[in-house]
Design a protein around this motif. Structure first.
Motif, PDB file in Angstrom:
ATOM      1  N   ASN A  29      -7.014  15.365  -8.405  1.00 31.92           N
ATOM      2  CA  ASN A  29      -8.181  15.112  -7.111  1.00 31.92           C
ATOM      3  C   ASN A  29      -8.272  13.578  -7.106  1.00 31.92           C
ATOM      4  N   SER A  30      -7.745  12.877  -7.906  1.00 32.28           N
ATOM      5  CA  SER A  30      -8.058  11.311  -7.908  1.00 32.28           C
ATOM      6  C   SER A  30      -7.456  10.770  -6.507  1.00 32.28           C
ATOM      7  N   ARG A  31      -8.118  10.002  -5.676  1.00 37.50           N
ATOM      8  CA  ARG A  31      -8.140   9.374  -4.329  1.00 37.50           C
ATOM      9  C   ARG A  31      -7.556   7.994  -4.399  1.00 37.50           C
ATOM     10  N   GLN A  32      -7.653   7.373  -5.639  1.00 37.28           N
ATOM     11  CA  GLN A  32      -7.320   5.939  -5.912  1.00 37.28           C
ATOM     12  C   GLN A  32      -5.844   5.873  -6.145  1.00 37.28           C
ATOM     13  N   GLN A  74       0.767  -1.189   0.165  1.00 31.81           N
ATOM     14  CA  GLN A  74      -0.021   0.003   0.042  1.00 31.81           C
ATOM     15  C   GLN A  74       0.904   1.298  -0.149  1.00 31.81           C
ATOM     16  N   LEU A  75       1.868   1.182   0.752  1.00 34.77           N
ATOM     17  CA  LEU A  75       2.777   2.341   0.739  1.00 34.77           C
ATOM     18  C   LEU A  75       3.612   2.600  -0.785  1.00 34.77           C
ATOM     19  N   GLN A  76       3.684   1.519  -1.132  1.00 33.07           N
ATOM     20  CA  GLN A  76       4.530   1.601  -2.549  1.00 33.07           C
ATOM     21  C   GLN A  76       3.559   2.124  -3.521  1.00 33.07           C
ATOM     22  N   ALA A  77       2.119   1.540  -3.419  1.00 32.30           N
ATOM     23  CA  ALA A  77       1.110   2.250  -4.402  1.00 32.30           C
ATOM     24  C   ALA A  77       0.828   3.788  -3.901  1.00 32.30           C
ATOM     25  N   PHE A  78       0.654   4.246  -2.704  1.00 32.98           N
ATOM     26  CA  PHE A  78       0.873   5.525  -2.407  1.00 32.98           C
ATOM     27  C   PHE A  78       1.632   6.426  -2.864  1.00 32.98           C
ATOM     28  N   GLU A  79       3.133   6.104  -2.732  1.00 30.99           N
ATOM     29  CA  GLU A  79       4.212   6.517  -3.318  1.00 30.99           C
ATOM     30  C   GLU A  79       4.005   6.993  -4.939  1.00 30.99           C
ATOM     31  N   GLN A  80       3.698   6.059  -5.703  1.00 29.76           N
ATOM     32  CA  GLN A  80       3.310   6.108  -6.997  1.00 29.76           C
ATOM     33  C   GLN A  80       2.260   7.049  -7.357  1.00 29.76           C
ATOM     34  N   TRP A  81       1.204   7.129  -6.502  1.00 23.47           N
ATOM     35  CA  TRP A  81       0.128   7.960  -6.511  1.00 23.47           C
ATOM     36  C   TRP A  81       0.643   9.486  -6.411  1.00 23.47           C
ATOM     37  N   LEU A 106      -4.204  15.637  -0.504  1.00 24.79           N
ATOM     38  CA  LEU A 106      -5.214  16.203  -1.543  1.00 24.79           C
ATOM     39  C   LEU A 106      -5.874  17.626  -0.916  1.00 24.79           C
ATOM     40  N   ASP A 107      -5.694  17.747   0.612  1.00 25.06           N
ATOM     41  CA  ASP A 107      -6.141  19.188   1.105  1.00 25.06           C
ATOM     42  C   ASP A 107      -5.146  20.271   0.803  1.00 25.06           C
ATOM     43  N   THR A 108      -3.974  20.046   0.948  1.00 23.04           N
ATOM     44  CA  THR A 108      -2.762  20.840   0.367  1.00 23.04           C
ATOM     45  C   THR A 108      -2.910  21.319  -0.854  1.00 23.04           C
ATOM     46  N   ILE A 109      -2.998  20.342  -1.696  1.00 19.88           N
ATOM     47  CA  ILE A 109      -2.906  20.501  -3.327  1.00 19.88           C
ATOM     48  C   ILE A 109      -4.227  21.384  -3.581  1.00 19.88           C
ATOM     49  N   ASP A 132      -4.078  -7.730  11.570  1.00 23.26           N
ATOM     50  CA  ASP A 132      -5.235  -7.025  11.730  1.00 23.26           C
ATOM     51  C   ASP A 132      -4.823  -5.471  11.704  1.00 23.26           C
ATOM     52  N   LEU A 133      -3.723  -5.285  12.903  1.00 24.15           N
ATOM     53  CA  LEU A 133      -3.199  -4.060  12.939  1.00 24.15           C
ATOM     54  C   LEU A 133      -2.429  -3.604  11.742  1.00 24.15           C
ATOM     55  N   GLU A 134      -1.856  -4.489  11.075  1.00 24.32           N
ATOM     56  CA  GLU A 134      -1.034  -3.954   9.994  1.00 24.32           C
ATOM     57  C   GLU A 134      -2.213  -3.351   8.739  1.00 24.32           C
ATOM     58  N   SER A 135      -3.121  -4.033   8.687  1.00 23.88           N
ATOM     59  CA  SER A 135      -4.462  -3.876   7.733  1.00 23.88           C
ATOM     60  C   SER A 135      -4.810  -2.503   8.093  1.00 23.88           C
ATOM     61  N   TYR A 136      -4.835  -2.231   9.343  1.00 21.14           N
ATOM     62  CA  TYR A 136      -5.752  -1.065   9.755  1.00 21.14           C
ATOM     63  C   TYR A 136      -4.628   0.300   9.428  1.00 21.14           C
ATOM     64  N   LEU A 137      -3.441  -0.199   9.596  1.00 22.44           N
ATOM     65  CA  LEU A 137      -2.422   0.946   9.457  1.00 22.44           C
ATOM     66  C   LEU A 137      -2.474   1.296   8.007  1.00 22.44           C
ATOM     67  N   ALA A 138      -2.432   0.347   7.090  1.00 23.58           N
ATOM     68  CA  ALA A 138      -2.438   0.409   5.639  1.00 23.58           C
ATOM     69  C   ALA A 138      -3.893   1.474   5.158  1.00 23.58           C
ATOM     70  N   ASP A 139      -4.779   1.103   5.764  1.00 26.95           N
ATOM     71  CA  ASP A 139      -6.006   1.679   5.203  1.00 26.95           C
ATOM     72  C   ASP A 139      -6.249   3.074   6.001  1.00 26.95           C
ATOM     73  N   ASP A 140      -6.101   3.036   7.226  1.00 32.36           N
ATOM     74  CA  ASP A 140      -6.335   4.172   8.105  1.00 32.36           C
ATOM     75  C   ASP A 140      -5.202   5.310   7.813  1.00 32.36           C
ATOM     76  N   VAL A 141      -4.066   4.737   8.120  1.00 33.45           N
ATOM     77  CA  VAL A 141      -2.864   6.160   8.316  1.00 33.45           C
ATOM     78  C   VAL A 141      -2.701   6.362   6.793  1.00 33.45           C
ATOM     79  N   LEU A 142      -2.467   5.497   5.808  1.00 29.49           N
ATOM     80  CA  LEU A 142      -2.239   6.139   4.579  1.00 29.49           C
ATOM     81  C   LEU A 142      -3.539   7.045   3.863  1.00 29.49           C
ATOM     82  N   GLY A 143      -4.717   6.535   4.332  1.00 33.16           N
ATOM     83  CA  GLY A 143      -5.910   7.236   3.815  1.00 33.16           C
ATOM     84  C   GLY A 143      -5.685   8.715   4.354  1.00 33.16           C
TER      85      GLY A 143
END
Length: 659
Positions: free
Chosen positions: A637-640, A9-16, A356-359, A338-349
């Protein structure tokens, strides 16, 4: 579940994020090519790009001693190293706040340590970070496990000092140890005040920073941790021990140093109930064990005022062992996934939303304004086309009447431009009032006066009263800034609205400054001041040390808030009218061009066909540019987040000059 979920998820986030940077990098040259740029606009774009490129994802781990926090860091982030990267042993613990990241500027692994004696200086941690001479530097040899282990263990080092030295450092007070009949001759204290670990790990290379904070003592004596570092983290993991439950010191950390600044946060705050393996019992069946863990989880959630889903029972030690041995069953039982999954979804979100707010508040708004201006140009070109097409076969009188009407519109427009210059003078006067409210010299005079009063105070009560009075005065100053900034915003909006209503200008949103975030920061700082002011530790400390800590951390932070607000206001005021100035220029050129065309058409009807063809080409070109801008806006503005390896978007359509 894939044990590499967070990494992927972090790799995908960095590419985004990389694709957003790529799009913004195209926008600057596009503005230049379309004659819609100014030096201020380009500076804003470059500032946004620098912010994005230097942006890091920070996850902070907070716990009292012996909660298995360092083991949890090893289990989540460094298990693929095949061993404990960070030292985590029974009876040994991280003694100072530690930042783990990769220093891409120096491009080298190292451990850098700040001596505890720097607490005696009237200098903040953020200032000391820039002074490399004050730090002890150990290179890390990543090829040598023994050398790395020895260097990293330095973070745990303590030393014996006299009781008097410990008191001067603010690390001991006899009143806090009433059970001691007499003060000991020596005290064991941390050797280091702060540690920076630069390590070339895949996640750290991608911009992850891990903040490892030791227990209550460090949080209470280093206000910058709770004032700056923890609030700026996208994720905060508060680690408890299933073997101890929620202790009194855990509650003090939670109430004084986490819950306060996190009160408005809906995401990114997690509680980890670690060491659930201590509840595993071969003499009880699995259902009984799960019930015991559930009760611990429910009790922790109730005491901390959280919903149960924000509390994660895990076994960091078993999770680390399972990853190293590739034991799927043990990994599942550790509940680490379970904790790692939450980190990936919540923190990266959270991090994605912050970007997005900054831009959106800067480059995104500029893009919207560019689209509005282009839409207006498209409509103007369409109107002129329709006007010229209707002139075919019309008499000279009709053309002359149209020219006279255009001259009258032009005359009225120029009168409004003169009015605009008057509005600028009125705005200048309002700006002076705003800058006076934010005057840093006045603030420094207030601070200097208060410091003198505190240093000369005969009683602790008198010293604490000065603290309170100082921050009440600072808060009043901030209220004045709020009032004056609101007046300035209203004036700017009124100037824009006049041209939009009377001349059909495109609805462009001027860049607006919001004092809200600075006011919130100051209120949170005020809360921390009250904790510091009313703390029994403050009462027991030497007066000179209290004055140092109060001004070097808390008051310095207040000055820094005002300084950043002042700089941001200067940038805002330098660019607030720029979009309107560009529109006024374009509208003036459009009216002059329209009048010139009518004059030429009056003299020669062959000019009419040529101008119609010219406008048709211009209309087509502007339509293409508008499509390009819409595509840019959609991409920004893409969130994905993109999937690794996804192809980048095509280049923008470049503007062709009208013939």
């Amino acid at each position: 579940m894939d044990k590499m979920r967070f990494q992927q998820q972090l790799q995908a986030f960095e590419q985004w994020k990389s694709n957003i940077i790529h799009t913004i990098e195209e926008y600057g040259p596009w503005l230049e090519a379309n004659n819609m740029s100014t030096p201020e606009v380009q500076a804003r774009i470059q500032n946004t790009l620098e912010t994005l490129k230097n942006d890091r994802l920070t996850i902070a781990f907070v716990a009292e001693f012996s909660r298995g926090k360092t083991e949890l860091i090893n289990a989540i982030f460094f298990a693929d190293y095949g061993r404990r990267l960070l030292p985590s042993e029974a009876g040994r613990t991280t003694m100072c706040p530690t930042e783990i990241f990769y220093d891409s500027e120096r491009n080298e692994p190292y451990v850098r340590l700040l001596p505890i004696e720097t607490r005696l200086q009237d200098t903040t941690l953020s200032q000391l970070r820039k002074d490399t001479k004050q730090w002890v530097h150990y290179p890390l040899e990543v090829g040598s496990a023994e050398q790395m282990e020895a260097a990293l263990k330095e973070v745990m080092q303590t030393k014996q000092v006299t009781t008097e030295e410990a008191m001067h450092l603010g690390l001991y007070s006899a009143d806090l140890h009433p059970h001691q009949k007499r003060a000991p001759k020596t005290i064991e204290i941390p050797k280091w005040r702060h540690a920076l670990i630069s390590f070339p790990h895949e996640l750290l290379n991608k911009g992850l920073t891990i903040l490892d904070t030791p227990g209550l003592n460090a949080l209470g004596t280093e206000p910058e941790l709770t004032l700056n570092m923890l609030p700026s983290a996208q994720g905060v993991l508060f680690v408890l021990g299933a073997d101890t439950g929620v202790t009194r010191s855990d509650m003090e950390i939670w109430q004084h140093h986490i819950k306060g600044f996190q009160s408005g946060r809906q995401h990114g705050l997690m509680v980890v109930l670690n060491k659930i393996d201590t509840l595993w019992d071969d003499l009880r069946d699995q259902h009984e064990v799960e019930e015991a863990i559930h009760l611990q989880r429910a009790e922790a959630a109730k005491l901390l005022g959280l919903k149960e889903r924000a509390v994660f029972p895990v076994s960091a030690q078993k999770g680390l062992l399972a990853k190293i041995k590739n034991d799927t069953e043990l990994l599942e039982r550790s509940s680490l996934l379970d904790l790692e999954s939450y980190l990936a979804d919540d923190v990266l979100g959270i991090k994605q939303q912050i970007i997005l707010d900054t831009i959106g508040s800067d480059v995104g708004q500029m893009l919207d304004n560019s689209r509005s201006v282009l839409s207006s140009k498209l409509n103007n070109a369409k109107r002129q086309l329709e006007e010229l097409e209707e002139l075919s076969g019309k008499s000279d009188d009709i053309i002359n009447n149209l020219m006279e009407k255009t001259r009258q519109e032009q005359s009225q427009y120029m009168a409004d431009v003169e009015s605009f210059q008057q509005s600028r003078l009125q705005l200048k006067e309002q700006i002076e009032k705003l800058r006076a409210a934010l005057d840093l010299d006045t603030l420094n005079e207030i601070i200097a006066r208060s410091r003198k009063e505190m240093s000369s105070s005969w009683t602790t009560h008198g010293m604490k009263s000065v603290m309170k009075q100082l921050f009440e005065e600072i808060r009043r100053n901030m209220h004045s800034v709020v009032v004056q900034s609101d007046q300035t915003r209203k004036l700017i909006r009124g100037i824009y609205r006049k041209f939009q209503n009377e001349h059909g200008f495109a609805v462009v949103q001027p860049r607006m400054f919001s004092i809200v975030k600075f006011r919130v920061e100051l209120e949170l700082l005020h809360q921390e001041v009250e904790v510091f002011r009313n703390s029994p530790i403050t009462t027991m400390m030497e007066q000179s040390f209290v004055v140092k800590r109060f001004f070097s951390a808390l008051v310095y932070r207040a000055g820094e808030i005002f300084s950043r607000a002042s700089k941001e206001i200067d940038v805002w005021l330098g660019s607030a009218l720029e979009p309107l100035v560009l529109q006024i220029r374009d509208h003036k050129e459009m009216m002059e061009k329209r009048l010139t065309n009518l004059q030429k058409i009056g003299r020669s009807r062959t000019t009419l066909e040529f101008r119609i063809a010219e406008l048709q080409e211009q209309y087509t070109d502007v339509a293409k540019q508008l499509t390009a801008l819409r595509n840019m806006s959609n991409r920004i503005n893409s969130r994905q987040p993109l999937r690794p390896g996804e192809r980048p978007y095509p280049k923008l359509v470049r503007k062709r000059k009208a013939s």
